[in-house]
Design a protein around this motif. Structure first.
Motif, PDB file in Angstrom:
ATOM      1  N   ARG A 107       0.820  -1.213   0.000  1.00 36.99           N
ATOM      2  CA  ARG A 107       0.000   0.000   0.000  1.00 36.99           C
ATOM      3  C   ARG A 107       0.853   1.261   0.000  1.00 36.99           C
ATOM      4  O   ARG A 107       1.882   1.335   0.658  1.00 36.99           O
ATOM      5  CB  ARG A 107      -0.912  -0.003   1.227  1.00 36.99           C
ATOM      6  CG  ARG A 107      -1.879   1.165   1.302  1.00 36.99           C
ATOM      7  CD  ARG A 107      -2.783   1.004   2.493  1.00 36.99           C
ATOM      8  NE  ARG A 107      -2.022   1.029   3.742  1.00 36.99           N
ATOM      9  CZ  ARG A 107      -2.503   0.642   4.917  1.00 36.99           C
ATOM     10  NH1 ARG A 107      -3.728   0.127   4.980  1.00 36.99           N
ATOM     11  NH2 ARG A 107      -1.768   0.726   6.006  1.00 36.99           N
ATOM     12  N   MET A 108       0.399   2.244  -0.764  1.00 36.30           N
ATOM     13  CA  MET A 108       0.878   3.621  -0.692  1.00 36.30           C
ATOM     14  C   MET A 108      -0.341   4.536  -0.815  1.00 36.30           C
ATOM     15  O   MET A 108      -1.343   4.155  -1.433  1.00 36.30           O
ATOM     16  CB  MET A 108       1.878   3.930  -1.810  1.00 36.30           C
ATOM     17  CG  MET A 108       3.198   3.190  -1.711  1.00 36.30           C
ATOM     18  SD  MET A 108       4.340   3.676  -3.023  1.00 36.30           S
ATOM     19  CE  MET A 108       4.751   5.349  -2.517  1.00 36.30           C
ATOM     20  N   VAL A 109      -0.250   5.705  -0.254  1.00 30.25           N
ATOM     21  CA  VAL A 109      -1.377   6.642  -0.266  1.00 30.25           C
ATOM     22  C   VAL A 109      -0.916   7.960  -0.866  1.00 30.25           C
ATOM     23  O   VAL A 109       0.106   8.515  -0.443  1.00 30.25           O
ATOM     24  CB  VAL A 109      -1.932   6.865   1.156  1.00 30.25           C
ATOM     25  CG1 VAL A 109      -3.075   7.874   1.117  1.00 30.25           C
ATOM     26  CG2 VAL A 109      -2.403   5.549   1.764  1.00 30.25           C
ATOM     27  N   ASP A 110      -1.670   8.439  -1.848  1.00 26.43           N
ATOM     28  CA  ASP A 110      -1.410   9.737  -2.470  1.00 26.43           C
ATOM     29  C   ASP A 110      -2.524  10.692  -2.063  1.00 26.43           C
ATOM     30  O   ASP A 110      -3.702  10.409  -2.285  1.00 26.43           O
ATOM     31  CB  ASP A 110      -1.361   9.582  -3.997  1.00 26.43           C
ATOM     32  CG  ASP A 110      -1.229  10.917  -4.713  1.00 26.43           C
ATOM     33  OD1 ASP A 110      -0.675  11.856  -4.119  1.00 26.43           O
ATOM     34  OD2 ASP A 110      -1.684  11.012  -5.868  1.00 26.43           O
ATOM     35  N   THR A 111      -2.173  11.814  -1.462  1.00 25.27           N
ATOM     36  CA  THR A 111      -3.146  12.798  -0.997  1.00 25.27           C
ATOM     37  C   THR A 111      -2.945  14.110  -1.739  1.00 25.27           C
ATOM     38  O   THR A 111      -1.844  14.666  -1.740  1.00 25.27           O
ATOM     39  CB  THR A 111      -3.000  13.054   0.520  1.00 25.27           C
ATOM     40  OG1 THR A 111      -3.179  11.822   1.224  1.00 25.27           O
ATOM     41  CG2 THR A 111      -4.023  14.065   0.995  1.00 25.27           C
ATOM     42  N   SER A 112      -4.003  14.596  -2.362  1.00 20.66           N
ATOM     43  CA  SER A 112      -3.980  15.918  -2.984  1.00 20.66           C
ATOM     44  C   SER A 112      -4.451  16.955  -1.969  1.00 20.66           C
ATOM     45  O   SER A 112      -5.387  16.702  -1.197  1.00 20.66           O
ATOM     46  CB  SER A 112      -4.892  15.956  -4.217  1.00 20.66           C
ATOM     47  OG  SER A 112      -4.511  14.995  -5.162  1.00 20.66           O
ATOM     48  N   TYR A 113      -3.814  18.107  -1.978  1.00 19.87           N
ATOM     49  CA  TYR A 113      -4.235  19.173  -1.062  1.00 19.87           C
ATOM     50  C   TYR A 113      -3.882  20.523  -1.674  1.00 19.87           C
ATOM     51  O   TYR A 113      -3.070  20.611  -2.609  1.00 19.87           O
ATOM     52  CB  TYR A 113      -3.592  19.015   0.321  1.00 19.87           C
ATOM     53  CG  TYR A 113      -2.083  19.166   0.341  1.00 19.87           C
ATOM     54  CD1 TYR A 113      -1.493  20.376   0.700  1.00 19.87           C
ATOM     55  CD2 TYR A 113      -1.249  18.106   0.019  1.00 19.87           C
ATOM     56  CE1 TYR A 113      -0.113  20.517   0.730  1.00 19.87           C
ATOM     57  CE2 TYR A 113       0.126  18.228   0.038  1.00 19.87           C
ATOM     58  CZ  TYR A 113       0.688  19.440   0.392  1.00 19.87           C
ATOM     59  OH  TYR A 113       2.064  19.588   0.414  1.00 19.87           O
ATOM     60  N   ILE A 114      -4.537  21.558  -1.175  1.00 17.28           N
ATOM     61  CA  ILE A 114      -4.272  22.919  -1.615  1.00 17.28           C
ATOM     62  C   ILE A 114      -3.466  23.624  -0.526  1.00 17.28           C
ATOM     63  O   ILE A 114      -3.825  23.600   0.644  1.00 17.28           O
ATOM     64  CB  ILE A 114      -5.575  23.708  -1.879  1.00 17.28           C
ATOM     65  CG1 ILE A 114      -6.436  22.993  -2.918  1.00 17.28           C
ATOM     66  CG2 ILE A 114      -5.255  25.129  -2.330  1.00 17.28           C
ATOM     67  CD1 ILE A 114      -5.878  22.998  -4.298  1.00 17.28           C
ATOM     68  N   LYS A 115      -2.405  24.253  -0.938  1.00 17.59           N
ATOM     69  CA  LYS A 115      -1.538  25.014  -0.027  1.00 17.59           C
ATOM     70  C   LYS A 115      -1.708  26.498  -0.339  1.00 17.59           C
ATOM     71  O   LYS A 115      -1.579  26.915  -1.495  1.00 17.59           O
ATOM     72  CB  LYS A 115      -0.088  24.576  -0.226  1.00 17.59           C
ATOM     73  CG  LYS A 115       0.931  25.304   0.631  1.00 17.59           C
ATOM     74  CD  LYS A 115       2.331  24.756   0.349  1.00 17.59           C
ATOM     75  CE  LYS A 115       3.385  25.492   1.144  1.00 17.59           C
ATOM     76  NZ  LYS A 115       4.750  24.972   0.859  1.00 17.59           N
ATOM     77  N   ILE A 116      -1.987  27.295   0.688  1.00 17.45           N
ATOM     78  CA  ILE A 116      -2.233  28.726   0.510  1.00 17.45           C
ATOM     79  C   ILE A 116      -1.213  29.506   1.331  1.00 17.45           C
ATOM     80  O   ILE A 116      -1.079  29.298   2.539  1.00 17.45           O
ATOM     81  CB  ILE A 116      -3.658  29.123   0.937  1.00 17.45           C
ATOM     82  CG1 ILE A 116      -4.688  28.281   0.177  1.00 17.45           C
ATOM     83  CG2 ILE A 116      -3.903  30.595   0.689  1.00 17.45           C
ATOM     84  CD1 ILE A 116      -5.315  27.183   0.980  1.00 17.45           C
ATOM     85  N   THR A 117      -0.503  30.419   0.681  1.00 23.94           N
ATOM     86  CA  THR A 117       0.526  31.217   1.346  1.00 23.94           C
ATOM     87  C   THR A 117       0.388  32.673   0.935  1.00 23.94           C
ATOM     88  O   THR A 117       0.305  32.974  -0.267  1.00 23.94           O
ATOM     89  CB  THR A 117       1.940  30.724   0.977  1.00 23.94           C
ATOM     90  OG1 THR A 117       2.047  29.329   1.261  1.00 23.94           O
ATOM     91  CG2 THR A 117       2.996  31.479   1.775  1.00 23.94           C
ATOM     92  N   ARG A 118       0.371  33.560   1.912  1.00 31.59           N
ATOM     93  CA  ARG A 118       0.375  34.991   1.624  1.00 31.59           C
ATOM     94  C   ARG A 118       1.822  35.471   1.544  1.00 31.59           C
ATOM     95  O   ARG A 118       2.645  35.136   2.377  1.00 31.59           O
ATOM     96  CB  ARG A 118      -0.357  35.762   2.719  1.00 31.59           C
ATOM     97  CG  ARG A 118      -1.866  35.616   2.688  1.00 31.59           C
ATOM     98  CD  ARG A 118      -2.487  36.446   3.785  1.00 31.59           C
ATOM     99  NE  ARG A 118      -3.939  36.482   3.708  1.00 31.59           N
ATOM    100  CZ  ARG A 118      -4.712  37.080   4.600  1.00 31.59           C
ATOM    101  NH1 ARG A 118      -4.159  37.692   5.642  1.00 31.59           N
ATOM    102  NH2 ARG A 118      -6.024  37.062   4.470  1.00 31.59           N
ATOM    103  N   ARG A 119       2.108  36.281   0.545  1.00 27.41           N
ATOM    104  CA  ARG A 119       3.481  36.744   0.362  1.00 27.41           C
ATOM    105  C   ARG A 119       3.868  37.832   1.357  1.00 27.41           C
ATOM    106  O   ARG A 119       5.013  37.900   1.805  1.00 27.41           O
ATOM    107  CB  ARG A 119       3.674  37.271  -1.058  1.00 27.41           C
ATOM    108  CG  ARG A 119       3.638  36.179  -2.131  1.00 27.41           C
ATOM    109  CD  ARG A 119       4.192  36.712  -3.437  1.00 27.41           C
ATOM    110  NE  ARG A 119       4.153  35.720  -4.496  1.00 27.41           N
ATOM    111  CZ  ARG A 119       5.075  34.769  -4.675  1.00 27.41           C
ATOM    112  NH1 ARG A 119       6.100  34.683  -3.830  1.00 27.41           N
ATOM    113  NH2 ARG A 119       4.980  33.917  -5.685  1.00 27.41           N
ATOM    114  N   ASP A 120       2.924  38.713   1.687  1.00 24.86           N
ATOM    115  CA  ASP A 120       3.283  39.908   2.447  1.00 24.86           C
ATOM    116  C   ASP A 120       2.926  39.845   3.919  1.00 24.86           C
ATOM    117  O   ASP A 120       3.414  40.676   4.699  1.00 24.86           O
ATOM    118  CB  ASP A 120       2.616  41.134   1.822  1.00 24.86           C
ATOM    119  CG  ASP A 120       1.097  40.989   1.742  1.00 24.86           C
ATOM    120  OD1 ASP A 120       0.615  39.842   1.871  1.00 24.86           O
ATOM    121  OD2 ASP A 120       0.412  42.011   1.556  1.00 24.86           O
TER     122      ASP A 120
END
Length: 495
Positions: A201-214
């Motif tokens: 078994r292996m698990v692949d997880t998709s996710y959204i990463k949000i970063t503010r620059r300032d």
């Protein structure tokens, strides 16, 4: 300690010490429990003062009605800092004057918890990054780290093959100084030796990463980002999708204001009650039930458009998605919601053109008001409005998406607009719809909802080819088109 995020569909328990930030010397032992269906409950052996009291003169204590609530409670449990927000006492058991002295007990309910940090408030800008996983995100992303190979010499599988892992390039889009990234996280190979079999078994997880620059983000910002992503995937898949997990990165002091000392970046998990709690191991939707993926509309294009739409058209989006998250049991409620979403959406497009030019309407209105007794003029003035009617708005919405796609969904726009307007007006003004059968009302709800969705997809920039594929191939919209043909076409009614 596991580095995996805390899933919102999994129970958790943390035993430790708890205190109010303004009184850190008074620490109370207790256990924090999280249940997906019930939320966060803190069971204390001891108690915080929850009575509302005043001391008008020394030695005199007056107890008032009501109970105190606490904006923040801090804790230390399982070698992690914990912050609880929106806390209120659910029950308190005091032992004043008891024959046998035993500890007080108190149960506190919290709305949100941060596992891994002490924060002064939900609006404190303390986080450098927000990471969000929601249901169907992997399907919508249309990408995976896995590649499969099946050996089939001479066209016949010989039982051999392989599964390999190939890193996927992160896709990013920047919107007003905020970077949204579509990323993957996968586990190492794991072999589960069982009595009768071995499972790899292996698990692949998709996710959204949000970063503010300032600047850094707050907990309120993070939950807002989760809602933004949740609504996008819900629109794309035409179903209620749940939030699976939210993870934050605690920023160092150089990125936060008022922090004390250098704080290394570390993981902080969020526990709260979103509109729907996601189930990470539930089966994904099939391809025919999804309106679009990142193959049809690339991530770097859809995110800026969605951020603009979500802010500009949020009321209409909320209403139409509400029919997926919390559909009413009665058709009348759904009728008002669907038609209201259409009306609000048209207003959000800011395409209102007065039916009568303003230069002509104003003198006409004043001339009419001059014929009305003075005591009734203000009332009548409010009724004389130069706004598009509901029917006008429905016609305008039907003209925005691809004509061919819309004509498949709504074969007789004129009758749909007239019957929808009549049903809404009858219900709103008379409290009933005597001129419509139940099946026609249901068709009106579905068709109007479909028109709103098609407008949203068109506003996102979905191609006309894909719009046509959706109305022809999506099971729900195919059924909607059949209902429109049966109940909302003049030819059927006259036959």
């Amino acid at each position: 300690m596991s580095s995996d995020p805390l899933n919102l569909d999994a129970s958790g328990e943390w035993a430790g010490l708890w205190w109010l930030p303004e009184d850190p010397g008074h620490r109370v032992p207790g256990v924090l429990r999280y249940e997906p269906d019930c939320g966060l409950t803190l069971s204390l052996i001891g108690a915080f003062e929850d009575r509302v009291t005043t001391t008008p003169t020394p030695g005199v204590l007056i107890v008032h009605e009501g109970r105190r609530t606490w904006g923040v409670i801090h804790g230390a449990a399982d070698q992690r800092e914990i912050s609880l927000f929106g806390c209120f006492p659910n029950s308190s058991q005091r032992t004043f004057g008891a024959r046998v002295k035993t500890p007080d007990k108190q149960t506190v309910v919290a709305t949100t918890a941060l596992i891994g940090a002490h924060i002064g408030g939900e609006d404190e800008a303390a986080f450098s990054t927000t990471e969000v996983s929601v249901e169907e995100l992997g399907h919508w992303a249309a990408s995976t780290v896995f590649e499969g190979f099946l050996s089939a010499p001479d066209g016949r599988p010989d039982g051999s093959g392989s599964i390999s892992v190939k890193p996927v390039e992160v896709q990013s889009a920047e919107v007003d100084g905020t970077v949204f990234s579509l990323a993957h996280r996968h586990t190492l190979p794991f072999f589960d030796q069982r009595r009768g079999e071995t499972v790899g078994r292996m698990v692949d997880t998709s996710y959204i990463k949000i970063t503010r620059r300032d600047k850094a983000s707050s907990l309120i910002d993070a939950i807002g980002y989760a809602r933004l992503i949740q609504d996008l995937i819900s629109l794309a898949t035409h179903r209620a999708v749940g939030v699976i997990w939210i993870r934050l990165k605690l920023a160092s002091n150089e990125n936060t204001s008022g922090s004390r000392g250098l704080r290394p970046e570390r993981n902080v998990d969020v526990l709260h009650s979103p509109s729907v709690v996601g189930k990470g191991d539930a089966k994904a939707a099939t391809h025919h039930h999804v309106f679009f993926t990142c193959e049809a509309l690339p991530f770097e294009k859809v995110m800026p458009r969605w951020c603009d739409m979500h802010e500009r058209l949020q009321s209409a989006t909320n209403m139409v998605l509400g029919l997926r998250y919390a559909p009413a049991r009665y058709v009348e409620n759904n009728l008002l919601t669907a038609v209201g979403a259409a009306e609000v959406l048209h207003r959000g497009f800011d395409i209102d053109e007065p039916p009568i030019p303003s230069r002509d309407f104003k003198p006409m209105r004043e001339a009419m008001l001059a014929q009305v007794p003075v005591e009734h003029r203000e009332r009548l003035r409010g009724l004389l409005r130069n706004d598009p009617t509901l029917r006008d708005r429905l016609y305008a919405l039907a003209a925005r998406p691809d004509h061919e796609a819309l004509s498949i969904l709504v074969p007789d726009v004129d009758r749909w607009a007239r019957r929808t307007t009549r049903a809404r007006n009858d219900l709103a003004h008379e409290g009933r719809t005597p001129n419509h059968e139940l099946e026609e009302l249901m068709a009106i709800v579905d068709v109007t909802t479909g028109v709103v969705i098609l407008n949203l997809l068109n506003e996102l920039g979905l191609s006309v080819e894909r719009q046509r594929e959706i109305v022809r191939g999506h099971p729900k919209l195919r059924a909607t088109a059949r209902s429109a043909q049966s109940w909302l076409t003049t030819s059927k009614v006259n036959s």
